[in-house]
Design a protein around this motif. Structure first.
Motif, PDB file in Angstrom:
ATOM      1  N   PHE A   1       0.836  -1.205   0.000  1.00  0.00           N
ATOM      2  CA  PHE A   1       0.000   0.000   0.000  1.00  0.00           C
ATOM      3  C   PHE A   1       0.872   1.257   0.000  1.00  0.00           C
ATOM      4  N   GLU A   2       1.940   1.254   0.811  1.00  0.00           N
ATOM      5  CA  GLU A   2       2.854   2.394   0.868  1.00  0.00           C
ATOM      6  C   GLU A   2       3.525   2.609  -0.488  1.00  0.00           C
ATOM      7  N   LYS A   3       3.932   1.500  -1.103  1.00  0.00           N
ATOM      8  CA  LYS A   3       4.594   1.594  -2.410  1.00  0.00           C
ATOM      9  C   LYS A   3       3.636   2.162  -3.460  1.00  0.00           C
ATOM     10  N   VAL A   4       2.422   1.648  -3.496  1.00  0.00           N
ATOM     11  CA  VAL A   4       1.408   2.145  -4.439  1.00  0.00           C
ATOM     12  C   VAL A   4       1.105   3.614  -4.148  1.00  0.00           C
ATOM     13  N   TYR A   5       0.991   3.958  -2.862  1.00  0.00           N
ATOM     14  CA  TYR A   5       0.728   5.357  -2.475  1.00  0.00           C
ATOM     15  C   TYR A   5       1.876   6.261  -2.915  1.00  0.00           C
ATOM     16  N   GLU A   6       3.109   5.805  -2.715  1.00  0.00           N
ATOM     17  CA  GLU A   6       4.271   6.604  -3.108  1.00  0.00           C
ATOM     18  C   GLU A   6       4.347   6.779  -4.626  1.00  0.00           C
ATOM     19  N   GLU A   7       4.086   5.689  -5.363  1.00  0.00           N
ATOM     20  CA  GLU A   7       4.082   5.780  -6.832  1.00  0.00           C
ATOM     21  C   GLU A   7       3.007   6.749  -7.307  1.00  0.00           C
ATOM     22  N   ARG A   8       1.846   6.631  -6.720  1.00  0.00           N
ATOM     23  CA  ARG A   8       0.747   7.512  -7.102  1.00  0.00           C
ATOM     24  C   ARG A   8       1.092   8.962  -6.763  1.00  0.00           C
ATOM     25  N   SER A   9       1.708   9.170  -5.599  1.00  0.00           N
ATOM     26  CA  SER A   9       2.124  10.528  -5.209  1.00  0.00           C
ATOM     27  C   SER A   9       3.154  11.071  -6.194  1.00  0.00           C
ATOM     28  N   LYS A  10       4.118  10.214  -6.556  1.00  0.00           N
ATOM     29  CA  LYS A  10       5.139  10.652  -7.525  1.00  0.00           C
ATOM     30  C   LYS A  10       4.511  10.982  -8.869  1.00  0.00           C
ATOM     31  N   ARG A  11       3.580  10.144  -9.306  1.00  0.00           N
ATOM     32  CA  ARG A  11       2.909  10.422 -10.588  1.00  0.00           C
ATOM     33  C   ARG A  11       2.137  11.728 -10.525  1.00  0.00           C
ATOM     34  N   ILE A  12       1.468  11.942  -9.423  1.00  0.00           N
ATOM     35  CA  ILE A  12       0.699  13.185  -9.275  1.00  0.00           C
ATOM     36  C   ILE A  12       1.642  14.375  -9.233  1.00  0.00           C
ATOM     37  N   GLU A  13       2.732  14.237  -8.455  1.00  0.00           N
ATOM     38  CA  GLU A  13       3.708  15.330  -8.400  1.00  0.00           C
ATOM     39  C   GLU A  13       4.357  15.557  -9.762  1.00  0.00           C
ATOM     40  N   GLY A  14       4.678  14.432 -10.445  1.00  0.00           N
ATOM     41  CA  GLY A  14       5.243  14.554 -11.800  1.00  0.00           C
ATOM     42  C   GLY A  14       4.260  15.204 -12.750  1.00  0.00           C
ATOM     43  N   GLY A  15       2.990  14.841 -12.612  1.00  0.00           N
ATOM     44  CA  GLY A  15       1.961  15.468 -13.449  1.00  0.00           C
ATOM     45  C   GLY A  15       1.831  16.946 -13.148  1.00  0.00           C
ATOM     46  N   ILE A  16       1.923  17.282 -11.860  1.00  0.00           N
ATOM     47  CA  ILE A  16       1.842  18.698 -11.471  1.00  0.00           C
ATOM     48  C   ILE A  16       3.060  19.444 -12.032  1.00  0.00           C
ATOM     49  N   GLU A  17       4.235  18.819 -11.886  1.00  0.00           N
ATOM     50  CA  GLU A  17       5.442  19.456 -12.418  1.00  0.00           C
ATOM     51  C   GLU A  17       5.347  19.623 -13.931  1.00  0.00           C
ATOM     52  N   LYS A  18       4.852  18.580 -14.600  1.00  0.00           N
ATOM     53  CA  LYS A  18       4.682  18.677 -16.058  1.00  0.00           C
ATOM     54  C   LYS A  18       3.680  19.773 -16.401  1.00  0.00           C
ATOM     55  N   ALA A  19       2.613  19.851 -15.643  1.00  0.00           N
ATOM     56  CA  ALA A  19       1.603  20.886 -15.902  1.00  0.00           C
ATOM     57  C   ALA A  19       2.194  22.265 -15.659  1.00  0.00           C
ATOM     58  N   GLU A  20       2.997  22.392 -14.583  1.00  0.00           N
ATOM     59  CA  GLU A  20       3.626  23.685 -14.315  1.00  0.00           C
ATOM     60  C   GLU A  20       4.632  24.032 -15.410  1.00  0.00           C
ATOM     61  N   ALA A  21       5.395  23.020 -15.859  1.00  0.00           N
ATOM     62  CA  ALA A  21       6.351  23.255 -16.950  1.00  0.00           C
ATOM     63  C   ALA A  21       5.609  23.639 -18.228  1.00  0.00           C
ATOM     64  N   ALA A  22       4.513  22.938 -18.504  1.00  0.00           N
ATOM     65  CA  ALA A  22       3.725  23.263 -19.696  1.00  0.00           C
ATOM     66  C   ALA A  22       3.131  24.664 -19.577  1.00  0.00           C
ATOM     67  N   GLN A  23       2.703  25.019 -18.376  1.00  0.00           N
ATOM     68  CA  GLN A  23       2.152  26.353 -18.177  1.00  0.00           C
ATOM     69  C   GLN A  23       3.239  27.415 -18.341  1.00  0.00           C
ATOM     70  N   ALA A  24       4.430  27.133 -17.808  1.00  0.00           N
ATOM     71  CA  ALA A  24       5.544  28.080 -17.966  1.00  0.00           C
ATOM     72  C   ALA A  24       5.920  28.203 -19.443  1.00  0.00           C
ATOM     73  N   GLU A  25       5.943  27.079 -20.160  1.00  0.00           N
ATOM     74  CA  GLU A  25       6.249  27.106 -21.596  1.00  0.00           C
ATOM     75  C   GLU A  25       5.176  27.882 -22.356  1.00  0.00           C
ATOM     76  N   ALA A  26       3.918  27.667 -21.970  1.00  0.00           N
ATOM     77  CA  ALA A  26       2.833  28.415 -22.607  1.00  0.00           C
ATOM     78  C   ALA A  26       2.971  29.905 -22.330  1.00  0.00           C
ATOM     79  N   GLN A  27       3.372  30.254 -21.109  1.00  0.00           N
ATOM     80  CA  GLN A  27       3.562  31.662 -20.764  1.00  0.00           C
ATOM     81  C   GLN A  27       4.714  32.258 -21.575  1.00  0.00           C
ATOM     82  N   ARG A  28       5.825  31.508 -21.710  1.00  0.00           N
ATOM     83  CA  ARG A  28       6.954  31.991 -22.524  1.00  0.00           C
ATOM     84  C   ARG A  28       6.531  32.156 -23.983  1.00  0.00           C
ATOM     85  N   THR A  29       5.780  31.181 -24.464  1.00  0.00           N
ATOM     86  CA  THR A  29       5.304  31.258 -25.846  1.00  0.00           C
ATOM     87  C   THR A  29       4.386  32.468 -26.030  1.00  0.00           C
TER      88      THR A  29
END
Length: 184
Positions: A46-74
């Motif tokens: 359960f901890e492993k699944v929770y950690e993976e899910r947290s990492k995916r969510i954080e990675g998704g948030i980071e990707k979304a923030e990067a995409a938003q920053a790229e959109a802002q630069r564009t």
């Protein structure tokens, strides 16, 4: 109820609500064993699944923030390019106006030069015609003056050199008397 009372009277002291001590110990051991198995195998998963899910969510948030920053630069790049394009269009318009004004001035200068050339050519032609008419009138006036002088004097002014000299003198005198009159 009668059956329970009968059982209580026969067995003599066993309460069905309170479990036997062996059952409590077996239940406690089974519970501890179940708790150990869950703690050893299920909780880490359960901890492993929770950690993976947290990492995916954080990675998704980071990707979304990067995409938003790229959109802002564009967007900023687009705005700057748009501003540059507007400035370039304004400069091209100003250059076209200046070039149009220059072309108008050049055409005006060419028209003025052409007008002056035409006026000069007309004046030259007029002066040439005037000179031709004056020469024709002199010749005609000279002939008439010689004819008249021949009749008045009674002698023939047939000699060309003499006649030309007489005509020239007459015309010079005529011009001399006409010049002061035209100046006044």
């Amino acid at each position: 109820m009668k059956t329970q009372m009968l059982l209580a009277a026969e067995g003599g002291g066993h309460n069905p609500i309170i479990p036997e001590p062996v059952e409590i110990v077996v239940g406690l051991v089974a519970f501890l064993l179940l708790l150990f198995v869950l703690w050893k195998y299920a909780v880490p998963r359960f901890e492993k699944v929770y950690e993976e899910r947290s990492k995916r969510i954080e990675g998704g948030i980071e990707k979304a923030e990067a995409a938003q920053a790229e959109a802002q630069r564009t967007l900023e790049q687009y705005k700057s390019q748009l501003a540059e394009a507007r400035a370039e269009a304004a400069r091209i318009r100003d250059d076209a106006r200046a070039e149009g004004q220059q072309i108008v001035e050049e055409m005006r200068a060419q028209a003025q030069a052409e007008s002056e050339r035409i006026v000069s050519a007309g004046q030259s032609a007029l002066a040439a015609q005037r000179a031709q008419i004056v020469a024709e009138l002199r010749a005609d006036l000279g002939r008439q003056a010689v004819d008249l002088a021949s009749r008045v004097v009674g002698e023939s002014l047939e000699d060309e050199a003499r006649r030309r000299g007489t005509v020239d003198r007459f015309l010079d005198e005529l011009e001399a008397t006409a010049a002061p009159a035209s100046k006044a």
